[in-house]
Write an enzyme that holds these catalytic residues in place. Structure first.
Site, PDB file in Angstrom:
ATOM      1  N   MET A   1       0.841  -1.177   0.000  1.00 12.92           N
ATOM      2  CA  MET A   1       0.000   0.000   0.000  1.00 12.92           C
ATOM      3  C   MET A   1       0.879   1.231   0.000  1.00 12.92           C
ATOM      4  O   MET A   1       1.314   1.659   1.041  1.00 12.92           O
ATOM      5  CB  MET A   1      -0.907  -0.048   1.219  1.00 12.92           C
ATOM      6  CG  MET A   1      -1.537   1.249   1.652  1.00 12.92           C
ATOM      7  SD  MET A   1      -2.376   2.090   0.341  1.00 12.92           S
ATOM      8  CE  MET A   1      -2.641   3.646   1.085  1.00 12.92           C
ATOM      9  N   PRO A   2       1.175   1.752  -1.134  1.00  9.52           N
ATOM     10  CA  PRO A   2       1.902   3.021  -1.120  1.00  9.52           C
ATOM     11  C   PRO A   2       0.939   4.206  -1.007  1.00  9.52           C
ATOM     12  O   PRO A   2      -0.191   4.155  -1.489  1.00  9.52           O
ATOM     13  CB  PRO A   2       2.615   3.033  -2.465  1.00  9.52           C
ATOM     14  CG  PRO A   2       1.793   2.155  -3.342  1.00  9.52           C
ATOM     15  CD  PRO A   2       1.114   1.160  -2.454  1.00  9.52           C
ATOM     16  N   PHE A   3       1.408   5.219  -0.324  1.00  7.76           N
ATOM     17  CA  PHE A   3       0.716   6.496  -0.255  1.00  7.76           C
ATOM     18  C   PHE A   3       1.691   7.521  -0.795  1.00  7.76           C
ATOM     19  O   PHE A   3       2.791   7.687  -0.260  1.00  7.76           O
ATOM     20  CB  PHE A   3       0.306   6.811   1.184  1.00  7.76           C
ATOM     21  CG  PHE A   3      -0.350   8.143   1.354  1.00  7.76           C
ATOM     22  CD1 PHE A   3      -1.536   8.435   0.705  1.00  7.76           C
ATOM     23  CD2 PHE A   3       0.220   9.107   2.160  1.00  7.76           C
ATOM     24  CE1 PHE A   3      -2.149   9.674   0.859  1.00  7.76           C
ATOM     25  CE2 PHE A   3      -0.384  10.346   2.325  1.00  7.76           C
ATOM     26  CZ  PHE A   3      -1.568  10.627   1.672  1.00  7.76           C
ATOM     27  N   ASP A  38      -4.539  -0.015  -6.130  1.00  2.00           N
ATOM     28  CA  ASP A  38      -3.831   0.449  -4.939  1.00  2.00           C
ATOM     29  C   ASP A  38      -3.121   1.757  -5.289  1.00  2.00           C
ATOM     30  O   ASP A  38      -1.903   1.811  -5.402  1.00  2.00           O
ATOM     31  CB  ASP A  38      -2.838  -0.615  -4.466  1.00  2.00           C
ATOM     32  CG  ASP A  38      -2.299  -0.331  -3.085  1.00  2.00           C
ATOM     33  OD1 ASP A  38      -2.553   0.762  -2.560  1.00  2.00           O
ATOM     34  OD2 ASP A  38      -1.613  -1.207  -2.541  1.00  2.00           O
ATOM     35  N   THR A  72       5.163   6.637   0.941  1.00  2.00           N
ATOM     36  CA  THR A  72       5.088   5.860   2.170  1.00  2.00           C
ATOM     37  C   THR A  72       4.593   4.472   1.789  1.00  2.00           C
ATOM     38  O   THR A  72       3.596   4.341   1.073  1.00  2.00           O
ATOM     39  CB  THR A  72       4.118   6.513   3.174  1.00  2.00           C
ATOM     40  OG1 THR A  72       4.553   7.852   3.421  1.00  2.00           O
ATOM     41  CG2 THR A  72       4.066   5.745   4.480  1.00  2.00           C
TER      42      THR A  72
END
Length: 127
Positions: A1-3, A38, A72
């Site tokens: 899960m990248p932000f 995602d 992140t």
């Protein structure tokens, strides 16, 4: 899960930041095994007074075309994956948007899986 957070100087093209985000997402999918859908990003444009950088840190000549990218993501990716990600983003931005390679600044922030909540107050990755 990248932000992903992307910060640039104000651009004449209102879709420029979005195009950067598309390159970043494709690069994440290709190098970090990020699944379809995602894709969570914050795109910011700033005036000159709110966009600060050193034009020569590490001997790299930067311009106002600088692109800050902070990602992140879950910890555990290899150094090779990270290096491939950096190259994929830089090459993609250079090829597709004519961004100078020197003007791409990338920062990865790795966190443990239990540090995410995707909604409902649940720690989806912790279960």
């Amino acid at each position: 899960m990248p932000f992903v957070r992307i910060d640039i100087r104000k651009n004449d093209d209102p879709l420029f930041a979005k195009k950067i985000g598309e390159v970043v997402y494709r690069s994440l999918k290709a190098t970090m095994n990020v699944p379809d859908k995602d894709n969570f990003q914050i795109l910011n444009e700033h005036d000159a007074g709110h966009f600060i950088y050193d034009p020569a840190y590490f001997g790299i000549a930067r311009t106002d075309g600088l692109v800050y990218i902070q990602i992140t993501l879950n910890e555990g990716r290899t150094l090779d994956q990270k290096k491939r990600l950096y190259k994929a983003i830089v090459e993609g931005l250079h090829t597709e948007l004519a961004t100078r390679k020197e003007d791409v600044f990338i920062s990865l922030v790795e966190v443990k899986k239990e540090n995410w909540s995707f909604g409902n107050g649940d720690a989806q990755y912790a279960d």
